[in-house]
Design an enzyme around this catalytic site. Structure first.
Site, mmCIF file in Angstrom:
data_model
loop_
_atom_site.group_PDB
_atom_site.id
_atom_site.type_symbol
_atom_site.label_atom_id
_atom_site.label_comp_id
_atom_site.label_asym_id
_atom_site.label_seq_id
_atom_site.Cartn_x
_atom_site.Cartn_y
_atom_site.Cartn_z
ATOM 1 N N SER A 75 48.686 92.884 -45.232
ATOM 2 C CA SER A 75 49.432 93.635 -44.294
ATOM 3 C C SER A 75 50.700 93.995 -44.713
ATOM 4 C CB SER A 75 49.486 92.795 -43.252
ATOM 5 O OG SER A 75 49.851 91.446 -43.323
ATOM 6 N N GLN A 130 50.538 94.037 -51.717
ATOM 7 C CA GLN A 130 49.274 93.620 -52.215
ATOM 8 C C GLN A 130 49.548 93.036 -53.744
ATOM 9 O OE1 GLN A 130 48.696 97.864 -52.814
ATOM 10 N NE2 GLN A 130 48.870 98.088 -55.113
ATOM 11 N N ASP A 150 48.892 81.063 -40.665
ATOM 12 C CA ASP A 150 48.157 82.303 -40.779
ATOM 13 C C ASP A 150 46.798 82.017 -41.543
ATOM 14 O OD1 ASP A 150 47.377 85.020 -40.926
ATOM 15 O OD2 ASP A 150 48.993 85.697 -42.335
ATOM 16 N N LYS A 191 52.609 89.526 -56.295
ATOM 17 C CA LYS A 191 52.613 89.918 -54.819
ATOM 18 C C LYS A 191 53.619 91.088 -54.700
ATOM 19 C CE LYS A 191 52.964 87.805 -50.723
ATOM 20 N NZ LYS A 191 52.557 87.141 -49.549
#
Length: 434
Positions: free
Chosen positions: A132, A135, A282, A150
Protein backbone atom coordinates in the site's frame (compact mmCIF):
# COMPACT_ATOMS: atom_id res chain seq x y z
CA UNK A 1 5.94 -7.22 -13.88
CA UNK A 2 6.93 -3.63 -13.19
CA UNK A 3 7.09 -1.24 -16.10
CA UNK A 4 9.81 1.37 -16.68
CA UNK A 5 7.35 4.26 -16.48
CA UNK A 6 5.63 6.00 -13.59
CA UNK A 7 2.10 5.02 -14.64
CA UNK A 8 1.72 2.77 -11.60
CA UNK A 9 2.25 5.56 -9.08
CA UNK A 10 -0.85 6.42 -7.04
CA UNK A 11 -2.96 9.37 -8.26
CA UNK A 12 -2.42 12.19 -5.75
CA UNK A 13 -5.27 14.64 -6.19
CA UNK A 14 -7.78 14.35 -3.36
CA UNK A 15 -10.79 14.84 -5.64
CA UNK A 16 -9.31 12.70 -8.41
CA UNK A 17 -9.02 9.85 -5.91
CA UNK A 18 -12.52 10.53 -4.65
CA UNK A 19 -13.94 10.29 -8.18
CA UNK A 20 -12.22 6.95 -8.77
CA UNK A 21 -13.60 5.59 -5.50
CA UNK A 22 -17.08 6.96 -6.26
CA UNK A 23 -17.07 5.21 -9.64
CA UNK A 24 -15.95 1.97 -8.03
CA UNK A 25 -18.67 2.31 -5.37
CA UNK A 26 -21.34 2.68 -8.05
CA UNK A 27 -20.16 -0.49 -9.83
CA UNK A 28 -19.90 -2.35 -6.54
CA UNK A 29 -23.39 -1.25 -5.50
CA UNK A 30 -24.87 -2.47 -8.77
CA UNK A 31 -23.13 -5.82 -8.34
CA UNK A 32 -24.46 -6.25 -4.80
CA UNK A 33 -28.01 -5.20 -5.80
CA UNK A 34 -27.99 -7.72 -8.65
CA UNK A 35 -26.85 -10.42 -6.21
CA UNK A 36 -29.59 -9.44 -3.74
CA UNK A 37 -32.26 -9.62 -6.43
CA UNK A 38 -31.18 -13.13 -7.37
CA UNK A 39 -31.32 -14.21 -3.72
CA UNK A 40 -34.83 -12.81 -3.34
CA UNK A 41 -35.82 -14.84 -6.40
CA UNK A 42 -34.50 -17.97 -4.70
CA UNK A 43 -31.37 -18.25 -6.81
CA UNK A 44 -27.88 -18.90 -5.47
CA UNK A 45 -25.74 -15.79 -5.79
CA UNK A 46 -22.53 -14.56 -4.19
CA UNK A 47 -22.34 -11.13 -2.57
CA UNK A 48 -19.40 -10.18 -4.79
CA UNK A 49 -18.57 -11.72 -8.15
CA UNK A 50 -15.06 -12.62 -9.26
CA UNK A 51 -15.30 -10.02 -12.01
CA UNK A 52 -16.11 -7.29 -9.50
CA UNK A 53 -13.29 -8.51 -7.27
CA UNK A 54 -10.89 -8.08 -10.21
CA UNK A 55 -12.13 -4.49 -10.62
CA UNK A 56 -11.63 -3.86 -6.90
CA UNK A 57 -8.06 -5.14 -7.07
CA UNK A 58 -7.27 -3.05 -10.14
CA UNK A 59 -8.69 0.18 -8.73
CA UNK A 60 -7.54 -0.13 -5.12
CA UNK A 61 -4.15 -1.43 -6.24
CA UNK A 62 -3.65 1.66 -8.42
CA UNK A 63 -4.85 4.02 -5.67
CA UNK A 64 -2.68 2.38 -3.00
CA UNK A 65 -2.62 4.26 0.33
CA UNK A 66 -5.61 3.94 2.68
CA UNK A 67 -7.87 2.71 -0.12
CA UNK A 68 -5.64 -0.31 -0.65
CA UNK A 69 -5.42 -0.96 3.09
CA UNK A 70 -9.23 -1.18 3.10
CA UNK A 71 -9.05 -3.82 0.36
CA UNK A 72 -6.49 -5.78 2.36
CA UNK A 73 -8.85 -5.76 5.35
CA UNK A 74 -11.92 -7.07 3.51
CA UNK A 75 -9.83 -9.77 1.82
CA UNK A 76 -9.30 -11.36 5.25
CA UNK A 77 -12.96 -11.79 6.24
CA UNK A 78 -13.87 -15.49 5.77
CA UNK A 79 -17.60 -14.88 6.33
CA UNK A 80 -17.99 -12.04 3.84
CA UNK A 81 -16.74 -13.56 0.60
CA UNK A 82 -16.18 -16.89 -1.12
CA UNK A 83 -12.67 -18.43 -1.09
CA UNK A 84 -12.36 -17.72 -4.84
CA UNK A 85 -13.14 -14.02 -4.42
CA UNK A 86 -10.94 -13.71 -1.32
CA UNK A 87 -8.06 -15.21 -3.30
CA UNK A 88 -8.47 -12.47 -5.91
CA UNK A 89 -8.58 -9.71 -3.28
CA UNK A 90 -5.59 -11.25 -1.48
CA UNK A 91 -3.41 -9.91 -4.29
CA UNK A 92 -3.74 -6.54 -2.57
CA UNK A 93 -1.71 -7.87 0.36
CA UNK A 94 1.60 -7.71 -1.52
CA UNK A 95 0.93 -7.80 -5.27
CA UNK A 96 -0.19 -4.28 -6.16
CA UNK A 97 0.82 -2.80 -9.53
CA UNK A 98 4.50 -1.97 -9.11
CA UNK A 99 6.30 1.26 -9.97
CA UNK A 100 9.04 1.09 -12.58
CA UNK A 101 12.69 0.57 -11.76
CA UNK A 102 13.70 4.07 -12.92
CA UNK A 103 11.42 5.53 -10.26
CA UNK A 104 12.77 3.14 -7.64
CA UNK A 105 16.34 4.14 -8.47
CA UNK A 106 15.44 7.83 -8.36
CA UNK A 107 13.95 7.54 -4.86
CA UNK A 108 17.01 5.62 -3.61
CA UNK A 109 19.38 8.25 -5.05
CA UNK A 110 17.37 11.03 -3.42
CA UNK A 111 17.29 9.28 -0.05
CA UNK A 112 20.69 7.55 0.16
CA UNK A 113 22.80 9.68 -2.15
CA UNK A 114 23.73 7.07 -4.76
CA UNK A 115 22.22 4.63 -7.26
CA UNK A 116 21.20 1.13 -6.11
CA UNK A 117 24.12 -0.37 -8.08
CA UNK A 118 26.57 1.71 -6.04
CA UNK A 119 25.00 0.90 -2.68
CA UNK A 120 24.42 -2.83 -3.11
CA UNK A 121 26.40 -5.68 -4.65
CA UNK A 122 23.17 -6.87 -6.25
CA UNK A 123 19.76 -5.21 -6.59
CA UNK A 124 16.84 -6.95 -8.29
CA UNK A 125 14.94 -4.70 -10.67
CA UNK A 126 11.69 -6.63 -10.21
CA UNK A 127 10.04 -6.25 -6.79
CA UNK A 128 9.50 -9.09 -4.35
CA UNK A 129 6.27 -7.43 -3.20
CA UNK A 130 4.30 -4.25 -3.83
CA UNK A 131 1.97 -3.06 -1.09
CA UNK A 132 0.00 0.00 0.00
CA UNK A 133 2.80 2.50 0.75
CA UNK A 134 5.86 1.05 -0.94
CA UNK A 135 7.38 -1.93 -2.69
CA UNK A 136 10.16 -4.33 -1.69
CA UNK A 137 13.19 -5.37 -3.72
CA UNK A 138 15.67 -8.14 -2.98
CA UNK A 139 19.29 -6.96 -2.76
CA UNK A 140 22.69 -8.11 -1.50
CA UNK A 141 25.02 -5.98 0.62
CA UNK A 142 28.73 -5.71 -0.13
CA UNK A 143 29.45 -8.17 2.70
CA UNK A 144 27.18 -10.77 1.07
CA UNK A 145 24.15 -10.43 3.32
CA UNK A 146 20.80 -10.70 1.47
CA UNK A 147 18.42 -7.89 2.34
CA UNK A 148 14.96 -6.60 1.56
CA UNK A 149 14.82 -2.94 0.49
CA UNK A 150 11.47 -1.20 0.89
CA UNK A 151 11.06 1.91 -1.28
CA UNK A 152 8.16 4.29 -0.73
CA UNK A 153 6.01 5.32 -3.69
CA UNK A 154 6.57 8.97 -4.66
CA UNK A 155 3.45 10.95 -3.84
CA UNK A 156 1.92 8.30 -1.59
CA UNK A 157 2.06 10.69 1.38
CA UNK A 158 -0.23 13.12 -0.45
CA UNK A 159 -2.45 10.22 -1.51
CA UNK A 160 -2.78 8.95 2.05
CA UNK A 161 -3.56 12.44 3.36
CA UNK A 162 -6.19 12.82 0.64
CA UNK A 163 -7.87 9.50 1.45
CA UNK A 164 -7.95 10.32 5.14
CA UNK A 165 -9.29 13.82 4.53
CA UNK A 166 -12.11 12.36 2.44
CA UNK A 167 -12.89 9.77 5.09
CA UNK A 168 -12.60 12.40 7.81
CA UNK A 169 -15.37 14.43 6.18
CA UNK A 170 -17.67 11.41 6.37
CA UNK A 171 -16.79 10.73 10.01
CA UNK A 172 -17.32 14.38 10.95
CA UNK A 173 -20.70 14.51 9.21
CA UNK A 174 -21.92 11.34 10.92
CA UNK A 175 -20.58 12.47 14.30
CA UNK A 176 -22.55 15.72 14.15
CA UNK A 177 -25.84 13.82 13.97
CA UNK A 178 -25.58 12.40 17.49
CA UNK A 179 -23.21 12.25 20.42
CA UNK A 180 -23.42 8.46 20.52
CA UNK A 181 -22.38 8.33 16.84
CA UNK A 182 -19.27 10.44 17.45
CA UNK A 183 -16.34 8.48 16.05
CA UNK A 184 -13.88 11.36 15.75
CA UNK A 185 -11.58 10.11 18.53
CA UNK A 186 -11.28 6.67 16.94
CA UNK A 187 -10.75 8.13 13.48
CA UNK A 188 -8.07 10.45 14.85
CA UNK A 189 -6.27 7.48 16.41
CA UNK A 190 -6.35 5.51 13.16
CA UNK A 191 -5.40 8.56 11.09
CA UNK A 192 -2.39 9.33 13.27
CA UNK A 193 -1.19 5.72 13.20
CA UNK A 194 -1.54 5.44 9.41
CA UNK A 195 0.30 8.71 8.75
CA UNK A 196 3.14 7.63 11.05
CA UNK A 197 3.71 4.65 8.75
CA UNK A 198 5.08 7.04 6.12
CA UNK A 199 8.28 7.58 8.15
CA UNK A 200 10.56 4.61 7.57
CA UNK A 201 13.07 5.90 10.13
CA UNK A 202 10.36 5.46 12.74
CA UNK A 203 9.59 2.00 11.36
CA UNK A 204 13.27 1.09 11.70
CA UNK A 205 13.19 2.10 15.38
CA UNK A 206 9.99 0.13 15.96
CA UNK A 207 11.48 -2.91 14.27
CA UNK A 208 14.58 -2.71 16.47
CA UNK A 209 12.37 -2.44 19.55
CA UNK A 210 10.22 -5.37 18.47
CA UNK A 211 13.34 -7.52 18.23
CA UNK A 212 13.56 -7.15 22.02
CA UNK A 213 9.82 -7.64 22.60
CA UNK A 214 9.88 -10.97 20.72
CA UNK A 215 13.29 -12.10 22.01
CA UNK A 216 11.93 -14.69 24.44
CA UNK A 217 10.03 -16.44 21.63
CA UNK A 218 12.70 -18.46 19.84
CA UNK A 219 10.27 -19.65 17.17
CA UNK A 220 9.64 -16.07 16.00
CA UNK A 221 12.00 -14.03 13.81
CA UNK A 222 12.11 -10.25 13.55
CA UNK A 223 14.58 -9.03 10.88
CA UNK A 224 17.56 -6.86 11.74
CA UNK A 225 17.65 -3.28 10.45
CA UNK A 226 20.48 -2.14 8.16
CA UNK A 227 20.62 1.47 9.38
CA UNK A 228 23.26 2.71 6.93
CA UNK A 229 20.97 1.78 4.02
CA UNK A 230 17.79 3.24 5.52
CA UNK A 231 16.18 6.70 5.54
CA UNK A 232 12.77 8.36 5.67
CA UNK A 233 11.57 6.71 2.45
CA UNK A 234 13.91 3.71 2.12
CA UNK A 235 14.13 0.87 4.65
CA UNK A 236 16.61 -1.98 4.40
CA UNK A 237 16.09 -5.09 6.50
CA UNK A 238 17.58 -8.55 6.77
CA UNK A 239 15.89 -10.75 4.15
CA UNK A 240 13.72 -13.54 5.56
CA UNK A 241 13.46 -16.63 3.35
CA UNK A 242 10.23 -18.58 3.10
CA UNK A 243 6.59 -18.24 2.04
CA UNK A 244 4.17 -15.58 3.16
CA UNK A 245 1.26 -17.01 5.13
CA UNK A 246 -1.15 -16.40 2.27
CA UNK A 247 1.05 -18.43 -0.13
CA UNK A 248 1.87 -21.14 2.42
CA UNK A 249 -1.74 -21.93 3.28
CA UNK A 250 -2.76 -22.66 -0.33
CA UNK A 251 -0.14 -25.43 -0.42
CA UNK A 252 -2.41 -27.56 1.82
CA UNK A 253 -0.03 -28.02 4.77
CA UNK A 254 -0.52 -30.99 7.10
CA UNK A 255 -2.70 -30.71 10.24
CA UNK A 256 0.46 -30.72 12.35
CA UNK A 257 1.95 -27.84 10.35
CA UNK A 258 -1.28 -25.87 10.55
CA UNK A 259 -1.33 -26.17 14.32
CA UNK A 260 2.37 -25.28 14.61
CA UNK A 261 2.02 -22.08 12.58
CA UNK A 262 -1.23 -21.14 14.35
CA UNK A 263 0.57 -21.46 17.68
CA UNK A 264 3.31 -19.19 16.40
CA UNK A 265 0.79 -16.58 15.24
CA UNK A 266 -0.86 -16.48 18.68
CA UNK A 267 2.53 -16.06 20.32
CA UNK A 268 3.49 -13.34 17.81
CA UNK A 269 0.44 -11.21 18.66
CA UNK A 270 -0.25 -11.87 22.33
CA UNK A 271 3.34 -12.43 23.49
CA UNK A 272 4.79 -8.96 22.81
CA UNK A 273 1.54 -7.29 23.89
CA UNK A 274 1.26 -9.01 27.27
CA UNK A 275 5.00 -9.09 27.97
CA UNK A 276 6.14 -5.75 26.54
CA UNK A 277 3.03 -3.67 25.91
CA UNK A 278 3.22 -3.46 22.12
CA UNK A 279 1.50 -5.26 19.28
CA UNK A 280 1.82 -5.83 15.54
CA UNK A 281 -1.32 -4.04 14.37
CA UNK A 282 -1.33 -4.91 10.65
CA UNK A 283 -1.60 -8.70 10.74
CA UNK A 284 -2.75 -9.52 7.20
CA UNK A 285 -1.38 -12.81 5.78
CA UNK A 286 1.20 -11.05 3.63
CA UNK A 287 2.95 -9.77 6.77
CA UNK A 288 3.94 -13.19 8.13
CA UNK A 289 6.59 -15.47 6.68
CA UNK A 290 6.64 -19.24 7.22
CA UNK A 291 10.40 -19.65 7.12
CA UNK A 292 12.39 -22.60 5.83
CA UNK A 293 13.94 -23.20 9.27
CA UNK A 294 10.53 -23.55 10.94
CA UNK A 295 10.34 -20.11 12.51
CA UNK A 296 7.60 -17.57 11.82
CA UNK A 297 8.99 -14.35 10.40
CA UNK A 298 7.30 -11.02 11.00
CA UNK A 299 7.23 -8.35 8.31
CA UNK A 300 6.21 -4.67 8.11
CA UNK A 301 6.69 -2.75 11.36
CA UNK A 302 5.13 0.60 10.48
CA UNK A 303 2.01 -0.20 12.49
CA UNK A 304 3.58 -1.45 15.71
CA UNK A 305 1.40 0.06 18.46
CA UNK A 306 2.72 0.83 21.92
CA UNK A 307 -0.01 1.06 24.55
CA UNK A 308 -0.43 2.92 27.81
CA UNK A 309 0.57 1.08 30.97
CA UNK A 310 -3.02 1.26 32.21
CA UNK A 311 -4.39 -0.37 29.05
CA UNK A 312 -1.86 -3.21 29.11
CA UNK A 313 -2.12 -3.88 32.86
CA UNK A 314 -5.91 -4.21 32.89
CA UNK A 315 -5.90 -6.39 29.76
CA UNK A 316 -3.16 -8.54 31.27
CA UNK A 317 -5.22 -9.18 34.41
CA UNK A 318 -8.29 -9.91 32.32
CA UNK A 319 -6.33 -12.40 30.19
CA UNK A 320 -4.86 -14.18 33.23
CA UNK A 321 -8.27 -14.36 34.90
CA UNK A 322 -9.76 -15.89 31.76
CA UNK A 323 -6.99 -18.48 31.55
CA UNK A 324 -7.50 -19.43 35.21
CA UNK A 325 -11.27 -19.65 34.57
CA UNK A 326 -11.77 -17.24 37.46
CA UNK A 327 -14.79 -15.07 38.14
CA UNK A 328 -13.87 -11.48 37.27
CA UNK A 329 -15.21 -7.99 37.72
CA UNK A 330 -15.64 -7.61 33.97
CA UNK A 331 -17.12 -4.11 34.10
CA UNK A 332 -14.53 -2.85 36.57
CA UNK A 333 -11.66 -4.16 34.45
CA UNK A 334 -13.24 -2.71 31.30
CA UNK A 335 -13.35 0.70 32.95
CA UNK A 336 -9.71 0.29 33.95
CA UNK A 337 -8.88 -0.45 30.32
CA UNK A 338 -10.50 2.89 29.51
CA UNK A 339 -14.06 2.04 28.48
CA UNK A 340 -16.67 4.75 28.99
CA UNK A 341 -20.07 3.22 29.83
CA UNK A 342 -23.41 5.03 29.59
CA UNK A 343 -25.63 2.01 30.26
CA UNK A 344 -26.84 0.56 33.57
CA UNK A 345 -24.04 -1.59 34.96
CA UNK A 346 -25.98 -4.85 34.67
CA UNK A 347 -26.73 -4.28 30.97
CA UNK A 348 -23.20 -3.24 30.12
CA UNK A 349 -21.65 -6.15 32.00
CA UNK A 350 -23.88 -8.67 30.22
CA UNK A 351 -22.95 -7.29 26.79
CA UNK A 352 -19.21 -7.23 27.49
CA UNK A 353 -19.26 -10.64 29.17
CA UNK A 354 -20.84 -12.15 26.04
CA UNK A 355 -18.11 -10.62 23.86
CA UNK A 356 -15.44 -12.22 26.03
CA UNK A 357 -17.34 -15.51 26.10
CA UNK A 358 -17.47 -15.66 22.29
CA UNK A 359 -13.89 -14.49 21.73
CA UNK A 360 -12.53 -16.77 24.45
CA UNK A 361 -13.74 -20.10 23.06
CA UNK A 362 -10.26 -21.26 21.94
CA UNK A 363 -8.88 -20.27 25.36
CA UNK A 364 -11.28 -22.61 27.14
CA UNK A 365 -11.15 -25.66 24.87
CA UNK A 366 -8.37 -28.31 24.84
CA UNK A 367 -9.57 -29.30 21.35
CA UNK A 368 -10.70 -26.32 19.31
CA UNK A 369 -11.28 -26.49 15.54
CA UNK A 370 -10.66 -23.22 13.70
CA UNK A 371 -11.87 -24.79 10.44
CA UNK A 372 -15.42 -24.64 11.82
CA UNK A 373 -14.86 -21.52 13.94
CA UNK A 374 -17.91 -19.24 14.16
CA UNK A 375 -16.44 -16.54 16.41
CA UNK A 376 -16.54 -13.87 13.71
CA UNK A 377 -20.11 -14.68 12.70
CA UNK A 378 -21.41 -14.84 16.27
CA UNK A 379 -19.61 -11.61 17.19
CA UNK A 380 -21.21 -9.79 14.26
CA UNK A 381 -24.63 -11.11 15.23
CA UNK A 382 -24.12 -10.04 18.85
CA UNK A 383 -23.20 -6.50 17.79
CA UNK A 384 -26.03 -6.29 15.23
CA UNK A 385 -28.62 -7.48 17.75
CA UNK A 386 -27.48 -4.95 20.35
CA UNK A 387 -26.26 -2.15 18.06
CA UNK A 388 -28.05 0.72 19.83
CA UNK A 389 -26.81 -0.32 23.27
CA UNK A 390 -23.26 -0.88 22.06
CA UNK A 391 -23.13 2.77 20.99
CA UNK A 392 -23.20 3.57 24.71
CA UNK A 393 -20.17 1.43 25.50
CA UNK A 394 -17.16 3.31 24.16
CA UNK A 395 -13.65 1.81 24.25
CA UNK A 396 -10.60 4.09 24.54
CA UNK A 397 -9.15 5.30 21.21
CA UNK A 398 -5.99 3.21 21.65
CA UNK A 399 -8.16 0.08 21.59
CA UNK A 400 -8.70 0.59 17.84
CA UNK A 401 -5.27 -0.82 17.02
CA UNK A 402 -5.66 -3.63 19.57
CA UNK A 403 -8.93 -4.72 17.96
CA UNK A 404 -7.36 -4.43 14.51
CA UNK A 405 -4.58 -6.79 15.58
CA UNK A 406 -6.57 -9.39 17.51
CA UNK A 407 -9.36 -9.35 14.92
CA UNK A 408 -6.79 -9.99 12.20
CA UNK A 409 -5.30 -12.82 14.24
CA UNK A 410 -8.71 -14.48 14.51
CA UNK A 411 -9.19 -14.23 10.74
CA UNK A 412 -5.73 -15.68 10.08
CA UNK A 413 -6.42 -18.60 12.40
CA UNK A 414 -9.68 -19.24 10.60
CA UNK A 415 -7.82 -19.09 7.28
CA UNK A 416 -5.35 -21.75 8.44
CA UNK A 417 -8.11 -23.91 9.90
CA UNK A 418 -6.04 -25.82 12.46
CA UNK A 419 -7.45 -28.06 15.18
CA UNK A 420 -5.83 -28.80 18.52
CA UNK A 421 -5.16 -27.77 22.11
CA UNK A 422 -5.26 -24.01 21.74
CA UNK A 423 -5.99 -23.55 25.42
CA UNK A 424 -2.53 -25.02 25.98
CA UNK A 425 -1.04 -22.42 23.60
CA UNK A 426 -2.63 -19.53 25.48
CA UNK A 427 -1.51 -21.07 28.78
CA UNK A 428 2.07 -21.03 27.47
CA UNK A 429 1.79 -17.28 27.01
CA UNK A 430 0.13 -16.85 30.40
CA UNK A 431 2.95 -18.76 32.09
CA UNK A 432 5.44 -16.17 30.82
CA UNK A 433 3.69 -13.61 33.00
CA UNK A 434 3.92 -15.63 36.20
Amino acid sequence: MASDSDDKLPPQGRFQRFRKLAGLSAQLGADVLKSGAKRLAGQESELLTKGMADKLVATLGDLKGAAMKFGQAISMDPDLLTPEVRQVLARLQNQAPAMGYDTVARVIRQELGAAPEALFREFDREPLAAASLGQVHRAVLEDGRPVAVKVQYPGVADSLHGDLDNLGMVVKTVSKTSKVMDGTAYFSEMREELLLELDYRREARLCQGFVQSAARFSDLKVPEVVSERSSERVLTLELLEGQTLKDWVVGEPSPEERFRVSRQLIRAIYGPFLCAGEIHADPHPGNFMVMKDGRLGLLDFGSIKRFSERFVDANRRMFLGAMKLESMDILGLSREVGFHVELPDSEAEALIREILHIAGRPMRSPDYDFATCEISRDMKQHFAKNAVRFLKIRPPPEAVMFFRSTGGLAQNLRLIGAQGDFRGVYLEVANLLA
